[in-house]
Design an enzyme around this catalytic site. Structure first.
Site, PDB file in Angstrom:
ATOM      1  N   HIS A 155     -79.807 105.250  40.044  1.00  0.00           N
ATOM      2  CA  HIS A 155     -78.550 104.714  40.771  1.00  0.00           C
ATOM      3  C   HIS A 155     -77.894 103.559  40.274  1.00  0.00           C
ATOM      4  CE1 HIS A 155     -80.998 103.174  43.946  1.00  0.00           C
ATOM      5  NE2 HIS A 155     -80.266 101.896  43.749  1.00  0.00           N
ATOM      6  N   ASP A 185     -84.576 109.923  41.438  1.00  0.00           N
ATOM      7  CA  ASP A 185     -83.792 108.260  41.452  1.00  0.00           C
ATOM      8  C   ASP A 185     -84.618 107.374  40.369  1.00  0.00           C
ATOM      9  OD1 ASP A 185     -81.895 106.594  41.909  1.00  0.00           O
ATOM     10  OD2 ASP A 185     -82.722 105.872  43.532  1.00  0.00           O
ATOM     11  N   SER A 291     -82.887  96.787  43.580  1.00  0.00           N
ATOM     12  CA  SER A 291     -83.047  98.181  43.066  1.00  0.00           C
ATOM     13  C   SER A 291     -83.697  98.298  41.588  1.00  0.00           C
ATOM     14  CB  SER A 291     -81.769  99.095  43.118  1.00  0.00           C
ATOM     15  OG  SER A 291     -81.555  99.429  44.391  1.00  0.00           O
TER      16      SER A 291
END
Length: 349
Positions: A155, A185, A291
């Site tokens: 993402h 992911d 992230s």
């Protein structure tokens, strides 16, 4: 999810310029000159032999034993070298980064020392800036080879028109997306023209226990190399995240990416296209931009890729107000290692 998102024109990202040989077994020969045992026991009156040089057969036996030990050592060294070489050939890369948790990236006397862990691992964590159709997003990544392979979250780079990477020493690179796996992911990108980077050591997440000390390194809000610490709060948490690119570009609207846990949506709506993975839960502070960054054990091994954090709705008025409340999740590094071959082959899903 924890990368930072901003609309076009909010603020600009400034790029600083900144083989092995086969060994054969060995067995000592039987010397025909060795005498047979005596036919009878010597009597008590038999005189002891005078002191003198050791008989030739015994010296030869000693040399045979030394030769046998040397041969065993050579075989062991060859087998060890062959194992490492074989792993490198399987990985297809210059660096062997996958190890067990026994590897000591930091000195034994510094195990668990946050400063020592940060000094050892920070050079292997980068900031990623992806240019999107409607703005940009900032995340982090972990260097896994000296020539610029970097693991991050899918993402972070989903829908990116271009990807820029800044290393801990301030160098800036353009990166190409090699492979993506939205079901986990995860994504693999590769820096253009990079060499001599410090690859992180990938540990073994199967050995992680609740209560273990951990360190997180990433780039929250573009603050490259930010270090936080905490513990492993829980294991095998079912975390659901979007797989659709439009969902991954900030449905939360506050710089924190949406995810679902325990049947509830956090940071916005995850939408209908989702994937669920088993995550490591940590109370180490994770904020927008973390992230794709590293979750590290006390010995300096990577045990997870930080992927999601919870910002309470009361904090969600803007990305600068959204902060960690000690509820973060990381993808276990064993999941990353099992997916590397697919990512390196250019898988896109």
């Amino acid at each position: 999810m924890t990368e930072s998102f901003r609309r076009s024109g909010e603020y600009d990202y400034d790029d600083p310029q900144g083989p092995y040989s086969q060994s054969h077994g060995y067995s000592a020969p039987v010397n025909p000159e060795w005498p047979p045992p005596p036919a009878y026991e010597p009597t008590a009156a038999s005189p002891l032999p005078a002191a003198g040089p050791e008989p030739e057969p015994r010296r030869r036996r000693a040399r045979g034993s030394v030769a046998l030990l040397a041969a065993v050592a050579i075989v062991a060294a060859a087998v060890g070298g062959a194992t490492a070489y074989g792993f490198q050939e399987l990985a297809g890369k210059n660096d062997v980064t996958a190890t067990g948790t026994s590897t000591a990236v930091v000195p034994a006397g510094k195990k668990g020392d946050v400063a020592a862990i940060a000094a050892a691992v920070s050079p292997s964590v980068v900031e990623i800036n992806a240019t999107l159709d409607n703005g940009s997003s900032t995340g982090s990544g972990v260097v896994i080879s000296s020539n610029g392979e970097i693991v991050t979250n899918n993402h972070v780079i989903a829908g990116a028109q271009s990807v820029k990477v800044r290393t801990s020493d301030g160098h800036s690179y353009t990166a190409d997306v090699v492979g993506t796996d939205s079901s986990k992911d995860l994504a693999l990108i590769k820096l253009q023209g990079a060499s001599g980077l410090r690859a992180a050591t990938l540990g073994d997440s199967s050995g992680v226990q609740v209560g273990d000390s951990v360190v997180a390194i990433g780039s929250p809000e573009g603050l490259t190399g930010t270090v936080t610490s905490g513990i492993v709060s829980a294991l095998d948490r079912d975390v659901t995240v979007p797989t659709d690119e439009s969902q991954a570009q900030g449905q939360g609207g506050d710089g924190s990416w949406p995810f679902q846990f325990g049947g509830r949506n956090f940071n916005g709506d995850t939408g209908s296209s989702t994937t669920t993975y088993k995550a490591i839960q940590t109370d180490a502070s994770l904020n927008p931009g973390n992230s794709g960054g590293a979750l590290i054990d006390a010995a300096g091994n990577i045990i997870g890729i930080n992927a999601a954090m919870y910002s309470s709705s009361q904090q969600a008025s803007s990305s600068s107000d959204a902060g960690s409340i000690g509820l973060g999740f990381a993808i276990p590094v064993n999941t990353v290692k099992s997916d590397l071959a697919k990512l390196r082959s250019g898988g896109q899903n």
